[in-house]
Design a protein around this motif. Structure first.
Motif, PDB file in Angstrom:
ATOM      1  N   ASP A   1       9.342   0.164  10.547  1.00  0.00           N
ATOM      2  CA  ASP A   1       8.115  -0.633  10.507  1.00  0.00           C
ATOM      3  C   ASP A   1       8.483  -2.073  10.848  1.00  0.00           C
ATOM      4  O   ASP A   1       9.035  -2.796  10.024  1.00  0.00           O
ATOM      5  CB  ASP A   1       7.471  -0.538   9.122  1.00  0.00           C
ATOM      6  N   MET A   2       8.183  -2.497  12.082  1.00  0.00           N
ATOM      7  CA  MET A   2       8.505  -3.850  12.533  1.00  0.00           C
ATOM      8  C   MET A   2       7.354  -4.795  12.235  1.00  0.00           C
ATOM      9  O   MET A   2       6.198  -4.491  12.519  1.00  0.00           O
ATOM     10  CB  MET A   2       8.781  -3.856  14.039  1.00  0.00           C
ATOM     11  N   GLY A   3       7.666  -5.958  11.670  1.00  0.00           N
ATOM     12  CA  GLY A   3       6.618  -6.900  11.278  1.00  0.00           C
ATOM     13  C   GLY A   3       5.816  -6.322  10.135  1.00  0.00           C
ATOM     14  O   GLY A   3       4.591  -6.257  10.177  1.00  0.00           O
ATOM     15  N   CYS A   4       6.516  -5.912   9.083  1.00  0.00           N
ATOM     16  CA  CYS A   4       5.907  -5.073   8.041  1.00  0.00           C
ATOM     17  C   CYS A   4       4.853  -5.780   7.204  1.00  0.00           C
ATOM     18  O   CYS A   4       4.011  -5.133   6.596  1.00  0.00           O
ATOM     19  CB  CYS A   4       6.987  -4.492   7.145  1.00  0.00           C
ATOM     20  N   GLY A   5       4.895  -7.122   7.132  1.00  0.00           N
ATOM     21  CA  GLY A   5       3.899  -7.833   6.324  1.00  0.00           C
ATOM     22  C   GLY A   5       3.931  -7.377   4.877  1.00  0.00           C
ATOM     23  O   GLY A   5       4.967  -7.415   4.211  1.00  0.00           O
ATOM     24  N   THR A   6       2.804  -6.891   4.392  1.00  0.00           N
ATOM     25  CA  THR A   6       2.711  -6.430   3.007  1.00  0.00           C
ATOM     26  C   THR A   6       3.390  -5.089   2.777  1.00  0.00           C
ATOM     27  O   THR A   6       3.476  -4.629   1.644  1.00  0.00           O
ATOM     28  CB  THR A   6       1.241  -6.314   2.581  1.00  0.00           C
ATOM     29  N   GLY A   7       3.845  -4.433   3.851  1.00  0.00           N
ATOM     30  CA  GLY A   7       4.519  -3.139   3.719  1.00  0.00           C
ATOM     31  C   GLY A   7       3.585  -1.944   3.763  1.00  0.00           C
ATOM     32  O   GLY A   7       4.005  -0.814   3.518  1.00  0.00           O
ATOM     33  N   ILE A   8       2.321  -2.171   4.121  1.00  0.00           N
ATOM     34  CA  ILE A   8       1.322  -1.098   4.099  1.00  0.00           C
ATOM     35  C   ILE A   8       1.758   0.116   4.918  1.00  0.00           C
ATOM     36  O   ILE A   8       1.667   1.260   4.463  1.00  0.00           O
ATOM     37  CB  ILE A   8      -0.038  -1.612   4.610  1.00  0.00           C
ATOM     38  N   LEU A   9       2.220  -0.116   6.131  1.00  0.00           N
ATOM     39  CA  LEU A   9       2.518   1.011   7.021  1.00  0.00           C
ATOM     40  C   LEU A   9       3.741   1.788   6.556  1.00  0.00           C
ATOM     41  O   LEU A   9       3.769   3.021   6.639  1.00  0.00           O
ATOM     42  CB  LEU A   9       2.703   0.516   8.456  1.00  0.00           C
ATOM     43  N   ALA A  10       4.762   1.082   6.089  1.00  0.00           N
ATOM     44  CA  ALA A  10       5.937   1.765   5.553  1.00  0.00           C
ATOM     45  C   ALA A  10       5.555   2.584   4.318  1.00  0.00           C
ATOM     46  O   ALA A  10       6.021   3.718   4.144  1.00  0.00           O
ATOM     47  CB  ALA A  10       7.024   0.759   5.216  1.00  0.00           C
ATOM     48  N   ILE A  11       4.725   2.018   3.468  1.00  0.00           N
ATOM     49  CA  ILE A  11       4.272   2.727   2.268  1.00  0.00           C
ATOM     50  C   ILE A  11       3.521   3.992   2.653  1.00  0.00           C
ATOM     51  O   ILE A  11       3.750   5.080   2.100  1.00  0.00           O
ATOM     52  CB  ILE A  11       3.391   1.808   1.403  1.00  0.00           C
ATOM     53  N   PHE A  12       2.620   3.872   3.634  1.00  0.00           N
ATOM     54  CA  PHE A  12       1.837   5.037   4.041  1.00  0.00           C
ATOM     55  C   PHE A  12       2.732   6.089   4.691  1.00  0.00           C
ATOM     56  O   PHE A  12       2.523   7.293   4.505  1.00  0.00           O
ATOM     57  CB  PHE A  12       0.711   4.624   4.985  1.00  0.00           C
ATOM     58  N   SER A  13       3.735   5.648   5.436  1.00  0.00           N
ATOM     59  CA  SER A  13       4.695   6.587   6.020  1.00  0.00           C
ATOM     60  C   SER A  13       5.348   7.425   4.928  1.00  0.00           C
ATOM     61  O   SER A  13       5.473   8.656   5.052  1.00  0.00           O
ATOM     62  CB  SER A  13       5.771   5.836   6.800  1.00  0.00           C
ATOM     63  N   LYS A  14       5.790   6.759   3.861  1.00  0.00           N
ATOM     64  CA  LYS A  14       6.442   7.472   2.763  1.00  0.00           C
ATOM     65  C   LYS A  14       5.459   8.409   2.062  1.00  0.00           C
ATOM     66  O   LYS A  14       5.824   9.518   1.658  1.00  0.00           O
ATOM     67  CB  LYS A  14       7.043   6.477   1.776  1.00  0.00           C
ATOM     68  N   MET A  15       4.209   7.977   1.919  1.00  0.00           N
ATOM     69  CA  MET A  15       3.207   8.839   1.308  1.00  0.00           C
ATOM     70  C   MET A  15       2.983  10.098   2.130  1.00  0.00           C
ATOM     71  O   MET A  15       2.634  11.157   1.586  1.00  0.00           O
ATOM     72  CB  MET A  15       1.888   8.081   1.160  1.00  0.00           C
ATOM     73  N   LYS A  16       3.202   9.998   3.448  1.00  0.00           N
ATOM     74  CA  LYS A  16       3.028  11.149   4.332  1.00  0.00           C
ATOM     75  C   LYS A  16       4.321  11.939   4.517  1.00  0.00           C
ATOM     76  O   LYS A  16       4.385  12.813   5.378  1.00  0.00           O
ATOM     77  CB  LYS A  16       2.488  10.689   5.690  1.00  0.00           C
ATOM     78  N   GLY A  17       5.339  11.625   3.728  1.00  0.00           N
ATOM     79  CA  GLY A  17       6.537  12.443   3.716  1.00  0.00           C
ATOM     80  C   GLY A  17       7.679  11.957   4.569  1.00  0.00           C
ATOM     81  O   GLY A  17       8.630  12.718   4.823  1.00  0.00           O
ATOM     82  N   ALA A  18       7.636  10.700   5.030  1.00  0.00           N
ATOM     83  CA  ALA A  18       8.726  10.179   5.850  1.00  0.00           C
ATOM     84  C   ALA A  18      10.039  10.204   5.091  1.00  0.00           C
ATOM     85  O   ALA A  18      10.082  10.095   3.860  1.00  0.00           O
ATOM     86  CB  ALA A  18       8.400   8.746   6.302  1.00  0.00           C
ATOM     87  N   GLY A  19      11.126  10.328   5.850  1.00  0.00           N
ATOM     88  CA  GLY A  19      12.456  10.246   5.265  1.00  0.00           C
ATOM     89  C   GLY A  19      12.907   8.799   5.183  1.00  0.00           C
ATOM     90  O   GLY A  19      12.156   7.930   4.738  1.00  0.00           O
ATOM     91  N   ASP A  20      14.125   8.522   5.620  1.00  0.00           N
ATOM     92  CA  ASP A  20      14.677   7.169   5.586  1.00  0.00           C
ATOM     93  C   ASP A  20      13.772   6.219   6.372  1.00  0.00           C
ATOM     94  O   ASP A  20      13.446   6.482   7.535  1.00  0.00           O
ATOM     95  CB  ASP A  20      16.083   7.177   6.178  1.00  0.00           C
ATOM     96  N   THR A  21      13.351   5.140   5.745  1.00  0.00           N
ATOM     97  CA  THR A  21      12.403   4.197   6.354  1.00  0.00           C
ATOM     98  C   THR A  21      12.920   2.777   6.194  1.00  0.00           C
ATOM     99  O   THR A  21      13.347   2.376   5.110  1.00  0.00           O
ATOM    100  CB  THR A  21      11.011   4.332   5.702  1.00  0.00           C
ATOM    101  N   LEU A  22      12.860   2.018   7.293  1.00  0.00           N
ATOM    102  CA  LEU A  22      13.290   0.625   7.306  1.00  0.00           C
ATOM    103  C   LEU A  22      12.105  -0.259   7.686  1.00  0.00           C
ATOM    104  O   LEU A  22      11.431  -0.002   8.682  1.00  0.00           O
ATOM    105  CB  LEU A  22      14.428   0.423   8.315  1.00  0.00           C
TER     106      LEU A  22
END
Length: 275
Positions: free
Chosen positions: A147-168
């Motif tokens: 997640d580039m330019g993550c800001g508040t982290g919304i997209l990374a958080i949603f990725s993990k909620m959808k089952g993503a593995g290692d996330t940066l």
């Protein structure tokens, strides 16, 4: 409390240029906005303001819009109160709600609770909506995500909620990094968070790259994203206005990316591409 400058921007015609101006102002340090009948009020910490940065924004050189401004100092503003007054929840396709703790829950399939450190313009809401809308139909299970330019982290958080593995998640601003850490913890998700830019990326590769930034950064960094994207991987872009699409797609085509899906909401666009 920080000392802030208040800018009164007069915009003609008002739409869609008020939204576009807010998106560009965010890139030079503005962190709060109020819409007016003639334009917008924009706020930036006094110590961060550089007039040369403002004058170099793409929108000020466009013939389609006229923008003028005046500014004054506004010391001792309680900005926590300001964003609480201006931040409204986002409902994406009646499946995802992004809200602050003080908003009522809508009991949708997914709920992301954030504590933003800035006040988002509705343009930011539109690009967030588009990214989440695209992500709803994507398979994140076990995928490695950036997640580039993550800001508040919304997209990374949603990725993990959808089952993503290692996330940066990476952002250039220290406040974004700290805020993303708070929001990750608040949503019971875990992922790596770093301060920096695309220059942070080394040889580590990813299955999915998310970049909700702005035209200029995307134009300069797409080649780097492609270099760390796995073959067959997905690159999801937003932060783009409708008139940016041709330029972005030209760069993407040169990088051998294939456009799979395009969504538009008001004047904002998201593009899903595949390597």
């Amino acid at each position: 409390m920080q000392n802030y400058l208040e800018f009164n921007f007069q915009i003609n015609p008002l739409t869609p240029w008020n939204e576009i101006l807010m998106a560009e102002l965010i890139t030079v340090g503005f962190d709060s906005f109020t819409e007016t009948n003639e334009g917008i009020l924009g706020y930036i910490q006094k110590e961060l303001f550089q007039e040369k940065d403002l004058e170099q924004l793409h929108i000020f050189g466009m013939e389609e819009v006229e923008i003028s401004y005046i500014f004054s100092e506004m010391p001792n503003i309680n900005w926590n109160e300001e964003w609480e007054k201006n931040f409204s929840p986002i409902n994406v396709e009646n499946r995802v709600q992004i809200r602050a703790e003080f908003h009522a829950s809508e009991n949708l399939d997914y709920e992301i609770i954030i504590q933003p450190k800035m006040s988002f313009g509705t343009g930011h809401h539109a690009t967030t909506y588009l990214m989440i809308q695209q992500m709803l139909d994507m398979d994140f299970r076990g995928k490695k995500v950036l997640d580039m330019g993550c800001g508040t982290g919304i997209l990374a958080i949603f990725s993990k909620m959808k089952g993503a593995g290692d996330t940066l998640a990476i952002d250039i601003d220290e406040w974004s990094v700290e805020n993303a850490k708070e929001n990750a913890e608040g949503n019971h998700t875990e992922f790596r968070i770093e301060q920096g830019t695309a220059e942070n990326l080394g040889n580590e590769t990813f299955d999915i790259i998310l970049a909700n930034i702005n035209r200029n950064i995307l134009m300069s960094d797409i080649s780097k994203y492609v270099s760390v994207l796995e073959e067959g991987g997905s690159l999801l872009l937003s932060g783009l206005c409708f008139f940016d699409v041709d330029d972005i797609l030209e760069v993407c085509t040169a990088q051998k990316l294939t456009l799979k899906k395009k969504y538009q909401r008001e004047e904002w666009v998201s593009l899903l591409l595949q390597k």
